[in-house]
Design an enzyme around this catalytic site. Structure first.
Site, short mmCIF file in Angstrom:
data_model
loop_
_atom_site.label_atom_id
_atom_site.label_comp_id
_atom_site.label_asym_id
_atom_site.label_seq_id
_atom_site.Cartn_x
_atom_site.Cartn_y
_atom_site.Cartn_z
N GLY A 46 -7.67 47.75 1.13
CA GLY A 46 -8.39 46.50 1.39
C GLY A 46 -9.51 46.56 2.41
O GLY A 46 -10.49 45.84 2.30
N GLU A 100 -8.27 46.34 9.65
CA GLU A 100 -7.58 45.71 8.53
C GLU A 100 -8.49 44.68 7.87
O GLU A 100 -9.35 44.09 8.53
CB GLU A 100 -6.32 44.98 9.03
CG GLU A 100 -5.03 45.69 8.75
CD GLU A 100 -4.62 45.67 7.28
OE1 GLU A 100 -5.49 45.63 6.40
OE2 GLU A 100 -3.41 45.72 7.02
N ASP A 101 -8.30 44.46 6.57
CA ASP A 101 -9.02 43.39 5.89
C ASP A 101 -8.44 42.04 6.32
O ASP A 101 -9.15 41.12 6.67
CB ASP A 101 -8.96 43.56 4.37
CG ASP A 101 -7.54 43.80 3.85
OD1 ASP A 101 -6.59 43.91 4.65
OD2 ASP A 101 -7.38 43.89 2.62
N ASP A 104 -1.72 38.97 7.26
CA ASP A 104 -1.10 37.81 6.61
C ASP A 104 0.25 37.55 7.29
O ASP A 104 0.32 36.90 8.32
CB ASP A 104 -0.98 38.13 5.12
CG ASP A 104 -0.34 37.03 4.30
OD1 ASP A 104 -0.27 35.90 4.79
OD2 ASP A 104 0.07 37.30 3.16
N LYS A 107 3.60 41.99 8.43
CA LYS A 107 4.61 43.00 8.09
C LYS A 107 4.02 44.42 8.00
O LYS A 107 4.61 45.38 8.50
CB LYS A 107 5.24 42.63 6.74
CG LYS A 107 6.17 43.66 6.16
CD LYS A 107 7.60 43.30 6.38
CE LYS A 107 8.52 44.40 5.89
NZ LYS A 107 9.91 44.14 6.20
N LEU A 109 1.34 45.88 9.43
CA LEU A 109 1.02 46.53 10.71
C LEU A 109 2.25 46.65 11.60
O LEU A 109 2.40 47.63 12.33
CB LEU A 109 -0.09 45.76 11.43
CG LEU A 109 -1.46 45.92 10.78
CD1 LEU A 109 -2.53 45.25 11.63
CD2 LEU A 109 -1.80 47.39 10.58
P1 IMP Z 1 0.85 41.48 5.59
O1 IMP Z 1 1.69 42.72 5.64
O2 IMP Z 1 1.65 40.30 5.03
O3 IMP Z 1 0.20 41.13 6.91
O4 IMP Z 1 -0.28 41.69 4.51
C1 IMP Z 1 -1.23 42.60 4.75
C2 IMP Z 1 -1.94 43.08 3.51
O5 IMP Z 1 -1.70 42.28 2.35
C3 IMP Z 1 -3.43 42.98 3.77
O6 IMP Z 1 -3.91 44.15 4.38
C4 IMP Z 1 -4.00 42.77 2.39
O7 IMP Z 1 -4.30 44.01 1.78
C5 IMP Z 1 -2.90 42.05 1.64
N1 IMP Z 1 -3.18 40.59 1.61
C6 IMP Z 1 -2.69 39.64 2.44
N2 IMP Z 1 -3.16 38.42 2.15
C7 IMP Z 1 -4.01 38.60 1.10
C8 IMP Z 1 -4.84 37.69 0.34
O8 IMP Z 1 -4.93 36.48 0.56
N3 IMP Z 1 -5.56 38.29 -0.66
C9 IMP Z 1 -5.52 39.62 -0.94
N4 IMP Z 1 -4.77 40.48 -0.25
C10 IMP Z 1 -4.01 39.98 0.76
MG MG Z 2 -4.99 45.63 3.65
#
Ligand code: IMP
Ligand code: MG
Length: 177
Positions: A46, A100-101, A104, A107, A109
């Site tokens: 991402g 990071e992109d 969310d 989890k 990181l």
């Molecule tokens: P986390 O582990 O829940 O923080 O999610 C992190 C990863 O999920 C990000 O680096 C994204 O690649 C992907 N992600 C989270 N939210 C979105 C979204 O709204 N659209 C697309 N990818 C997402």
């Molecule tokens: Mg990502």
């Protein structure tokens, strides 16, 4: 409006606004790390576009490395984080800036940060283009945040819906219908 697979998305953040925000972030990093040994660690897939744009505005000497982590399937986080391509760069005594992109749930990181413990890095900081503050479930300190958004699914600027949409230069949000 654009359509990816079975879903419609509407324009959310125009490309020019994204570029202004990214340039601003780079200026802050240039000032904060002026005389430090810096390694940018980009989280694929991402973060590829954000990383490329951000690094074009970085003027301090730095290295760039990549790891590939995955936790998403479709529009939902699976809760399980896989390392698909690991770390191959010496981080000893270096200042690591994770790119990071989007953060969310946090989890990805939260699961990845312990992997950097044995590297002897001088410090580890997080730079994320987007964050969804109300979705955060893990304690993370985000040193650089481009834009805070509400808890909605977005695509574009590196982010995908089931593999599609990463190449878009603007950010799009899932339409409510
Ligand atoms: P986390 O582990 O829940 O923080 O999610 C992190 C990863 O999920 C990000 O680096 C994204 O690649 C992907 N992600 C989270 N939210 C979105 C979204 O709204 N659209 C697309 N990818 C997402
Ligand atoms: Mg990502």
């Amino acid at each position: 409006m654009i359509t990816l697979h079975d879903k419609s998305f509407e324009l959310f953040i125009p490309a020019q606004d994204i570029q202004n925000c990214v340039q601003h972030l780079a200026q802050k990093i240039n000032a904060d790390f002026e005389s430090k040994q810096v390694v940018f660690l980009s989280i694929l897939n991402g973060a590829f576009m954000f990383t490329a744009d951000l690094l074009k505005h970085i003027t301090i000497p730095c290295e760039i490395s990549f790891v590939k982590l995955a936790s998403y399937q479709g529009t939902k986080s699976t809760g399980e984080v896989k390392t698909l391509m690991g770390l191959d760069t010496d981080l000893l005594n270096k200042h690591v800036i994770i790119i990071e992109d989007i953060v969310d749930t946090g989890k990805t990181l939260h699961a990845f940060l312990p992997c950097l413990k044995p590297t002897g890095a001088a410090a580890v900081h997080i730079c994320t283009f987007l964050t969804k503050p109300t979705a955060l479930q893990y304690p993370l300190t985000l040193k650089y945040v481009g834009i805070e958004i509400e808890d909605r699914f977005v695509v574009g600027y590196g982010m995908d819906y089931d593999g599609l949409g990463r190449q878009l230069d603007a950010l799009y949000v899932l339409a409510n219908n």
